[in-house]
Write a protein that holds these residues in place. Structure first.
Motif, mmCIF file in Angstrom:
data_model
loop_
_atom_site.group_PDB
_atom_site.id
_atom_site.type_symbol
_atom_site.label_atom_id
_atom_site.label_comp_id
_atom_site.label_asym_id
_atom_site.label_seq_id
_atom_site.Cartn_x
_atom_site.Cartn_y
_atom_site.Cartn_z
ATOM 1 N N TYR B 71 2.889 -9.759 -5.088
ATOM 2 C CA TYR B 71 2.410 -9.133 -6.334
ATOM 3 C C TYR B 71 0.926 -9.347 -6.588
ATOM 4 O O TYR B 71 0.522 -9.533 -7.715
ATOM 5 N N ASP B 73 -1.829 -7.417 -6.037
ATOM 6 C CA ASP B 73 -2.632 -6.319 -6.553
ATOM 7 C C ASP B 73 -1.844 -5.537 -7.602
ATOM 8 O O ASP B 73 -0.666 -5.295 -7.451
ATOM 9 N N GLY B 74 -2.533 -5.153 -8.637
ATOM 10 C CA GLY B 74 -1.866 -4.452 -9.722
ATOM 11 C C GLY B 74 -1.194 -3.177 -9.281
ATOM 12 O O GLY B 74 -0.187 -2.767 -9.843
ATOM 13 N N ARG B 75 -1.738 -2.522 -8.294
ATOM 14 C CA ARG B 75 -1.181 -1.252 -7.878
ATOM 15 C C ARG B 75 -0.249 -1.362 -6.696
ATOM 16 O O ARG B 75 0.749 -0.702 -6.621
ATOM 17 N N HIS B 76 -0.616 -2.172 -5.749
ATOM 18 C CA HIS B 76 0.183 -2.264 -4.537
ATOM 19 C C HIS B 76 0.980 -3.550 -4.524
ATOM 20 O O HIS B 76 0.481 -4.598 -4.876
ATOM 21 N N ARG B 77 2.215 -3.447 -4.074
ATOM 22 C CA ARG B 77 2.980 -4.653 -3.843
ATOM 23 C C ARG B 77 2.498 -5.229 -2.529
ATOM 24 O O ARG B 77 2.305 -4.502 -1.560
ATOM 25 N N PHE B 94 -5.962 -15.743 -2.913
ATOM 26 C CA PHE B 94 -7.278 -15.404 -3.444
ATOM 27 C C PHE B 94 -7.459 -13.905 -3.347
ATOM 28 O O PHE B 94 -7.093 -13.283 -2.365
ATOM 29 N N ARG B 97 -12.504 -9.484 -6.508
ATOM 30 C CA ARG B 97 -12.552 -8.354 -7.431
ATOM 31 C C ARG B 97 -13.589 -7.322 -6.999
ATOM 32 O O ARG B 97 -13.670 -6.232 -7.550
ATOM 33 N N MET B 101 -10.086 -7.504 -1.242
ATOM 34 C CA MET B 101 -9.515 -8.296 -0.151
ATOM 35 C C MET B 101 -8.679 -9.441 -0.700
ATOM 36 O O MET B 101 -9.010 -10.033 -1.712
ATOM 37 N N LEU B 128 -2.550 -16.674 -8.405
ATOM 38 C CA LEU B 128 -3.620 -15.826 -7.885
ATOM 39 C C LEU B 128 -4.964 -16.317 -8.400
ATOM 40 O O LEU B 128 -5.143 -16.489 -9.605
ATOM 41 N N GLU B 130 -8.705 -15.288 -8.775
ATOM 42 C CA GLU B 130 -9.568 -14.115 -8.704
ATOM 43 C C GLU B 130 -11.025 -14.534 -8.679
ATOM 44 O O GLU B 130 -11.398 -15.479 -9.365
#
Lengths: 139, 139
Positions: B71, B73-77, B94, B97, B101, B128, B130
């Motif tokens: 989980y 990335d907000g868009r991609h699993r 890690f 932003r 990556m 995570l 960031e």
DNA sequence: TCATAAATGCGACATTGTAGCAATAAAAGA
DNA sequence: TCTTTTATTGCTACAATGTCGCATTTATGA
């Protein structure tokens, strides 16, 4: 201070025009006791606000730092007011794998200390606890 | 042991038929040094595998515990091989932003201890970090 | 009140993920 | 090895999420 007044001030401070849409979206975050997704926001809004507008408002608020993206759910971006999140600590979120409900564990005081490789900069931590809520636990 | 042999064994152990698609997807995870998204997997695959099949393979592997959903990335699993993640510890990821990556901080030994309200069960932690990677830092 | 710059609504579109069904490939037995 | 059985895949259509451009509307400052 009055919430409405506070919201107006917050918007102006960040260079936003004070519109009904923005005021109500921001108000929702002040009322909410958990992170909100765009979908939930749409459902909670009293006034008709376009889907695209909600996305734009959320993007603008996030960029301004008024809210944070919590990334709790794999499919939906989930937002909340910024807590005391920093490079080395952030209150975690709980997410139930049964019903998908998410909650904010704000009173959490723990810290991670992460040593990153040279050249990397840590700006913020996001912690997600996954598990089961009481009602999904029994099933 | 040979990686291909290990993969075949792993698949059989979990009741999967050993197909080219599954073997190669699983091999990608063994080769990868970071969590992978469905999109990345599609791009890395040599053989032509349908989008729907990749999703089904990822779902099946996740259900069997062969991989974890990170989980990130907000868009991609984003998926990866399971590390030593448990109810109270998990190596963090890690995410830059700048370029998006993501990387796995496997040698991390820290722990959170979270007290959940009665009735809630914590199964796993996801952390995570960031920030910025060296190449995005300068920009 | 008016002018201007920003925000919104609308429509079209891209991407991500899911579902059903026919075609195909893997595993097991003869 | 060949055949049968069953799971897996490819294809197609679809739903949901998020983005973009442009005309219209609204908030703000003069």
């Amino acid at each position: 201070m009055d919430v409405l007044k506070k919201i107006t001030e917050l918007l102006k401070e960040n260079g936003f025009k004070v519109t009904k849409g923005r005021a109500e979206v921001l108000a929702l975050f002040f009322k909410a006791d958990r992170p909100l997704s765009q979908k939930e926001i749409m459902e909670m809004l009293r006034l008709d606000l376009d889907r695209a507008s909600v996305y734009r408002i959320l993007d603008a608020f996030t960029q301004a730092g008024l809210i944070h993206m919590a990334y709790v759910d794999g499919r939906h971006r989930v937002y909340e007011l910024p807590g005391k999140c920093g490079a080395h600590s952030c209150h975690p979120h709980f997410s139930c794998r049964g019903c998908g409900m998410t909650a904010c564990l704000e009173d959490f005081k723990g810290r991670y200390k992460v040593d990153l490789a040279d050249g990397f900069v840590a700006e913020r931590q996001k912690v997600l606890i996954e598990g089961l809520c009481p009602s999904c636990k029994g099933k």
